[in-house]
Design a protein around this motif. Structure first.
Motif, PDB file in Angstrom:
ATOM      1  N   UNK A  59      27.369 -21.556 -28.445  1.00 21.02           N
ATOM      2  CA  UNK A  59      25.999 -21.882 -27.614  1.00 21.02           C
ATOM      3  C   UNK A  59      25.680 -23.279 -27.931  1.00 21.02           C
TER       4      UNK A  59
ATOM      5  N   UNK B 110      25.830 -27.624 -26.661  1.00 24.29           N
ATOM      6  CA  UNK B 110      24.642 -28.421 -26.611  1.00 24.29           C
ATOM      7  C   UNK B 110      24.326 -29.447 -27.101  1.00 24.29           C
TER       8      UNK B 110
ATOM      9  N   UNK C 224      21.118 -30.048 -29.163  1.00 29.19           N
ATOM     10  CA  UNK C 224      19.863 -30.490 -28.731  1.00 29.19           C
ATOM     11  C   UNK C 224      18.446 -29.838 -29.154  1.00 29.19           C
ATOM     12  N   UNK C 225      19.296 -28.609 -28.163  1.00 30.84           N
ATOM     13  CA  UNK C 225      18.024 -27.299 -28.110  1.00 30.84           C
ATOM     14  C   UNK C 225      17.668 -27.167 -29.164  1.00 30.84           C
TER      15      UNK C 225
ATOM     16  N   UNK D 104      15.307 -29.027 -31.225  1.00 32.00           N
ATOM     17  CA  UNK D 104      13.652 -29.065 -30.808  1.00 32.00           C
ATOM     18  C   UNK D 104      13.236 -27.774 -31.571  1.00 32.00           C
ATOM     19  N   UNK D 105      13.895 -26.780 -31.291  1.00 27.40           N
ATOM     20  CA  UNK D 105      12.946 -25.294 -31.416  1.00 27.40           C
ATOM     21  C   UNK D 105      13.048 -25.053 -32.581  1.00 27.40           C
TER      22      UNK D 105
ATOM     23  N   UNK E 178      12.245 -27.513 -35.266  1.00 21.96           N
ATOM     24  CA  UNK E 178      11.251 -27.889 -34.627  1.00 21.96           C
ATOM     25  C   UNK E 178      10.318 -27.116 -34.781  1.00 21.96           C
ATOM     26  N   UNK E 179      10.224 -26.668 -33.625  1.00 18.35           N
ATOM     27  CA  UNK E 179       9.010 -26.062 -33.088  1.00 18.35           C
ATOM     28  C   UNK E 179       9.043 -24.524 -34.256  1.00 18.35           C
TER      29      UNK E 179
ATOM     30  N   UNK F  78      15.968 -18.735 -25.544  1.00 21.19           N
ATOM     31  CA  UNK F  78      16.584 -20.421 -25.207  1.00 21.19           C
ATOM     32  C   UNK F  78      16.923 -20.674 -25.222  1.00 21.19           C
TER      33      UNK F  78
ATOM     34  N   UNK G 113      20.111 -23.971 -23.734  1.00 18.70           N
ATOM     35  CA  UNK G 113      20.491 -24.901 -23.506  1.00 18.70           C
ATOM     36  C   UNK G 113      22.372 -25.106 -23.346  1.00 18.70           C
TER      37      UNK G 113
ATOM     38  N   UNK H  40      11.714 -23.272 -20.695  1.00 20.31           N
ATOM     39  CA  UNK H  40      12.025 -22.545 -21.704  1.00 20.31           C
ATOM     40  C   UNK H  40       9.803 -22.247 -22.640  1.00 20.31           C
TER      41      UNK H  40
ATOM     42  N   UNK I  16       8.230 -19.687 -23.793  1.00 24.07           N
ATOM     43  CA  UNK I  16       6.871 -20.756 -25.467  1.00 24.07           C
ATOM     44  C   UNK I  16       5.616 -19.528 -24.766  1.00 24.07           C
TER      45      UNK I  16
ATOM     46  N   UNK J 137       4.824 -30.521 -30.132  1.00 24.67           N
ATOM     47  CA  UNK J 137       5.699 -32.032 -31.092  1.00 24.67           C
ATOM     48  C   UNK J 137       6.985 -31.834 -30.957  1.00 24.67           C
ATOM     49  N   UNK J 138       7.477 -30.958 -31.222  1.00 24.62           N
ATOM     50  CA  UNK J 138       9.194 -30.942 -31.158  1.00 24.62           C
ATOM     51  C   UNK J 138       9.777 -31.412 -29.761  1.00 24.62           C
ATOM     52  N   UNK J 139       8.698 -31.210 -28.515  1.00 25.38           N
ATOM     53  CA  UNK J 139       9.340 -31.803 -27.438  1.00 25.38           C
ATOM     54  C   UNK J 139       9.764 -33.267 -26.798  1.00 25.38           C
TER      55      UNK J 139
ATOM     56  N   UNK K 199      14.025 -29.704 -21.940  1.00 29.36           N
ATOM     57  CA  UNK K 199      14.522 -29.613 -23.702  1.00 29.36           C
ATOM     58  C   UNK K 199      15.452 -29.441 -24.037  1.00 29.36           C
ATOM     59  N   UNK K 200      16.279 -28.889 -23.472  1.00 33.32           N
ATOM     60  CA  UNK K 200      17.988 -27.991 -24.192  1.00 33.32           C
ATOM     61  C   UNK K 200      18.783 -29.199 -23.317  1.00 33.32           C
ATOM     62  N   UNK K 201      18.010 -30.273 -22.993  1.00 33.78           N
ATOM     63  CA  UNK K 201      19.401 -31.325 -21.886  1.00 33.78           C
ATOM     64  C   UNK K 201      19.423 -32.407 -22.101  1.00 33.78           C
ATOM     65  N   UNK K 202      20.506 -33.218 -22.459  1.00 30.91           N
ATOM     66  CA  UNK K 202      20.652 -34.117 -22.528  1.00 30.91           C
ATOM     67  C   UNK K 202      20.340 -34.914 -21.744  1.00 30.91           C
TER      68      UNK K 202
ATOM     69  N   UNK L 291      17.293 -34.839 -20.416  1.00 30.46           N
ATOM     70  CA  UNK L 291      15.737 -34.569 -20.682  1.00 30.46           C
ATOM     71  C   UNK L 291      14.747 -35.658 -20.999  1.00 30.46           C
ATOM     72  N   UNK L 292      15.556 -36.968 -21.675  1.00 33.78           N
ATOM     73  CA  UNK L 292      14.814 -37.748 -22.368  1.00 33.78           C
ATOM     74  C   UNK L 292      15.366 -38.575 -22.473  1.00 33.78           C
TER      75      UNK L 292
END
Lengths: 116, 813
Positions: free
Chosen positions: A63, A67, A70-71, A74-75, A77-78, B40, B44, B173, B177, B719-721, B770-773, B775-776
């Protein structure tokens, strides 16, 4: 043979149950395998733990790979305060693996207890 | 022994399940949060995910096709107009559900339901400000209009159609969270969203601060520190424009000297939550006479807090009635800033003061009656029930007066005594069919349609810019602005009778405006709309320097292209610094500067006054100016028990240019008498110390110092997002208004040629996940000052290959 069976059955059952039940389905699968497949208690734990760790780890990795992590970046890091997708995959697979292993141990000890 | 082992392992197992399944021991319920099948990982999104879909809903009347381009921008082609709004609601929810709900929860003072008791003061502030009251009033008016109601109902149905099909494993997400689930959408949430924007743009006021400043400083010093009009005013409507005699005249009450302009005790109100005063924008429009194509060009970049997910969602809506493109607010139907096949439209904030406070006296603690026009009159009591996560509800009773909610009373601010309270009179509380403006703008074909559309809008007051393919350019400052006698509303007003109430509004036709001016362009950058000859008193918080480069370049340029307008939106000229430099240069005593300090002076001398990302001069200059500002003002303003609000930056510069012996120059804390030379020199030497530390930390370069960051809506909790360290120039008071976490939230340029040409970009992405390309993925382009061409699809363009994905919405018979 019993080791291999429980190594395979536990994660598959855990995944199948997870289609209908909440996140703790690997625990239920572990319990069932611990009760149904007679092994030494240590083997019971190890087989279900390893089987779930590898299979869930592979599925989660697939998975995350799809992806581009990407996810996971981030997760991780969280959750771990570091950008480390592999650590997150390890933790994510480790949790059901630990649940499956401890539950298999519980099941196995239950069988041994009532046999006596 | 086996019993013991069994129960031991069973206990471990139970503990593990509890620890992983709750948030009692760990900050997250990791079992569920990291679960492959419900956590989560379900968010993804595959990098090659397809967004093709076929959906049927009973609320639809015809077929609607949505074509997504490679940036995931939807192009909605609806057979029925109503269906287009349904589909827009569905898409907003599909890509931005959590954001929509979170923002409207925030507007309604419901954040405690999500994050617990730490949000109670915020929620109380929102409730006491009357945000829900205000949204209810707006909704009642909007739903009286059958067109607006139809649009809102269709949009709401679309949002709910998505929510109803959403499995918990696919919740965005942030729900996982924070551990809650989405609720149904309704039309009130749309109204709440508008009111949240109203608060963002017309919620900043300084009434308490200015009242206290006046009471502490007195008339003379107050006027010196808080002048109404800057020397360097560059108004929206050019200086010298003749205004007709006002249709409405108003005079101050007879007791104004004794009851309004009074020295005395300060008001002990503490306002914890205020909108960012930097919220603003640039917009301009150039007539065909000044463009390369001979057709008008319109540009707009709204400056807001930069967030992920972005406040904007790009969209094209094509129906039999209109074909609009631009950005929308997730939470509202229609295109908010954009264009259609005939016109283009954009906004900047007016900055006008439309919010006043009145001092009220309640009869007793119960606050059921207050003194008004010589008698005790009943107040309307509204009990606000604030739900708190994992706790009992909090009940807050707010008394409503003839002015509005008594926002500050002793239940909220315990420094208030003698049953005194402060009631809020705010234009945002008045009912208005605001939504109708966008409904009509999206289908407007000409100047008259634009005028009709903007007439529906009361607040926040906006500079509404317009261009049409037929060649018209126009700008109206639109909104409901109270008719004020001079100084009315600058300070807190007596609320014991009706004499200080607003007596009406400035007639809409007298709002500052211009149509097809001779100069061939119009612009606004949140500055004061008109000079002193405008016949009404119009206090506000206005930008001073940003308009200069815009008006100068628009005046200089001819044969203007979209590329020229991009350069102007990215302009980094620091007008304040270039205006202030001669003064600093003149008064700095160079004999007092040592060689270590001199290098920072050299940096400033070599600087071209451009706030470029790699510039060091801007950091050196700002540090020096801030040091001078503190040296001149802080002794007088911060030595009192109640600190006085800081005068605006232009005040000191204007004053020093006008008078080098300005009254506040001396540092009253020292025995010596400081003059401007000593203050400028001391300020530089202090600044040099700060700059030396910054240099050691590697923060002397502007983009490193500024550290432009796009925070997630959960701010530092997520901050991760977020995305930080974006290498970009700009700054406060610069056309490229990019600050640390604030700036151009959408940049758009439209050339209204026979085939519309448009470019745009915003610092975010179409997906809120935030799990998508997606997103940013726009941020790097935005950071480089580049743009995307906007693909305005026509029905005739649609063929396989012209889009990337297709969603088909059909009616369920």
């Amino acid at each position: 043979m019993k080791f291999i069976s429980s190594l395979l059955v536990c994660p598959l059952l855990g995944y199948a149950l997870g289609l209908f039940l909440p996140w703790w389905s690997p625990a239920l699968a572990g319990l069932a395998v611990g009760v149904a497949i007679p092994q030494k208690t240590g083997w019971s734990f190890l087989s279900t733990f390893l089987g779930t760790l590898v299979v869930f780890g592979m599925l989660i990795w697939m998975v995350s790979q799809g992806n581009d992590h990407i996810l996971a970046k981030r997760i991780s890091l969280l959750v771990t305060k570091q950008e480390n997708p592999m650590a997150l995959i390890g933790i994510s697979a480790g949790i059901p693996a630990l649940l499956a292993g401890i539950s298999a141990l519980t099941g196995r000890l239950f069988v041994l207890m009532i046999r006596k | 022994m086996r019993f013991l082992w069994f129960f031991l392992v069973l206990s471990i197992n139970a503990c593990l399940l509890v620890a992983l399944g709750t948030r009692k021991f760990l900050p997250l319920d990791l079992g569920s949060f990291l679960s492959l099948q419900e956590g989560v990982w379900q968010n993804a999104e595959h990098s090659n995910a397809s967004f093709d879909d076929n959906l049927t809903f009973s609320d639809l009347n015809g077929e609607t096709s949505v074509y997504f381009d490679e940036r995931l921008v939807p192009h909605i082609f609806a057979e029925q107009e109503k269906d287009a709004y349904f589909v827009q609601g569905y898409l907003h929810a599909k890509f931005r559900l959590w954001q929509m709900e979170f923002q409207t929860h925030a507007a309604a003072g419901r954040l405690s339901e999500i994050v617990g008791s730490k949000a109670i003061s915020f929620d109380r502030n929102q409730r006491r400000m009357g945000m829900v009251f205000s949204a209810e009033n707006a909704l009642a008016e909007m739903e009286k209009d059958s067109t607006t109601k139809t649009v809102l109902d269709a949009y709401t149905a679309g949002v709910n159609a998505y929510i109803e099909t959403l499995q918990p494993s696919k919740f965005p997400i942030e729900y996982k969270l924070l551990g809650y689930r989405p609720e149904k959408w309704n039309n009130l949430k749309c109204a709440l969203f508008i009111k949240q924007m109203t608060n963002t743009l017309a919620g900043y006021d300084r009434d308490f601060e200015l009242t206290n400043a006046y009471r502490l400083l007195g008339e003379q010093d107050f006027r010196l520190l808080f002048p109404e009009i800057p020397d360097s005013l560059n108004p929206i409507i050019p200086k010298g424009t003749a205004y007709p005699k006002p249709l409405e005249a108003i005079t101050a009450p007879s007791d104004v000297d004794s009851s309004y302009y009074q020295r005395g005790d300060v008001i002990p109100v503490e306002e914890e939550f205020k909108p960012d005063p930097s919220n603003g924008s640039n917009n301009w429009v150039v007539a065909g006479s000044k463009t390369q194509s001979g057709k008008p060009i319109l540009a707009n970049d709204p400056h807001l807090g930069l967030t992920l997910p972005s406040i904007w969602y790009e969209i094209q809506i094509n129906t039999p009635a209109f074909n609009a493109y631009g950005v929308s607010f997730p939470g509202l139907p229609g295109v908010v800033i954009g264009f259609n096949d005939s016109i283009a439209f954009g906004f900047t904030n007016s900055g006008r003061d439309v919010k006043d406070y009145y001092e009220i006296e309640f009869k007793d603690e119960a606050r059921k009656e207050y003194f008004f026009n010589g008698e005790w009159v009943p107040s309307n009591i509204r009990v606000e029930k604030i739900g708190i996560k994992d706790s009992l509800d909090y009940l807050d009773t707010v008394a409503y007066t003839v002015f509005g909610p008594a926002m500050f009373d002793n239940r909220y601010q315990n420094h208030l005594t003698n049953n005194k309270a402060y009631a809020l009179r705010w234009v945002a509380h008045d009912s208005s069919n605001l939504m109708k403006m966008w409904i009509l703008l999206n289908r407007a074909r000409n100047y008259d349609d634009y005028r009709t559309a903007i007439g529906y809008f009361n607040a926040p007051g906006q500079n509404m810019i317009f261009a049409s393919k037929s060649g018209d350019i126009a700008l109206w400052q639109q909104g409901t602005f109270p008719l004020r006698w001079k100084d009315q509303g600058l300070f807190v007003m007596p609320g014991r009778d009706s004499s200080y109430m607003w007596k009406g509004f400035i007639p809409a036709e007298e709002n500052p405006h211009s149509l097809n001016p001779e100069q061939g362009f119009l612009s606004s950058a949140n500055q004061r709309p008109a000079d002193t000859t405008y016949p009404y008193f119009i206090p506000g918080l206005y930008e001073v320097y940003r308009p200069y480069p815009i008006n100068r370049r628009l005046s200089e340029l001819n044969a203007i292209s979209i590329r020229d307008m991009q350069d102007l939106q990215n302009n980094n000229e620091n007008v304040f610094a270039s205006t202030a430099w001669p003064l600093l240069d003149t008064y700095l005593d160079r004999t007092m500067i040592d060689s270590d300090e001199k290098k920072y002076l050299d940096i400033i001398q070599d600087w071209n006054f451009q706030n470029e990302a790699n510039a060091k001069g801007v950091v050196c200059f700002n540090t020096w100016w801030d040091s001078l500002y503190a040296g001149i003002f802080y002794d007088e303003l911060y030595s009192k028990a109640t600190p006085i609000i800081k005068p605006e930056k232009f005040v000191l510069l204007d004053a020093l240019k006008r008078d080098p012996s300005y009254k506040f120059i001396d540092d009253i804390r020292t025995a010596e008498l400081e003059d401007l030379t000593s203050q400028v020199t001391i300020a530089f030497k202090k600044a040099a110390k700060t700059l030396s530390s910054l240099e050691k930390e590697g923060r002397l370069t502007w983009h490193v110092y500024k550290n432009t960051t796009i925070y997630h809506l959960l701010k530092t909790n997520a901050m991760a997002f977020a995305k930080s360290g974006i290498k970009i120039g700009g700054g406060h008071g610069i056309v490229n208004a990019t600050q640390h976490d604030h700036g151009p939230s959408w940049k758009m340029i439209i050339e209204l040629d026979s085939t519309t040409k448009a470019v745009g970009v915003y610092p975010g992405g179409q997906s809120g996940n935030p799990g998508s390309k997606y997103y940013d993925n726009f941020i790097d382009t935005w950071g480089r000052g580049e743009y995307y061409p906007l693909l305005v699809m026509q029905s005739s363009d649609i063929k396989p290959g012209s889009y990337k994905w297709k969603m088909i919405f059909t009616s369920k018979q």
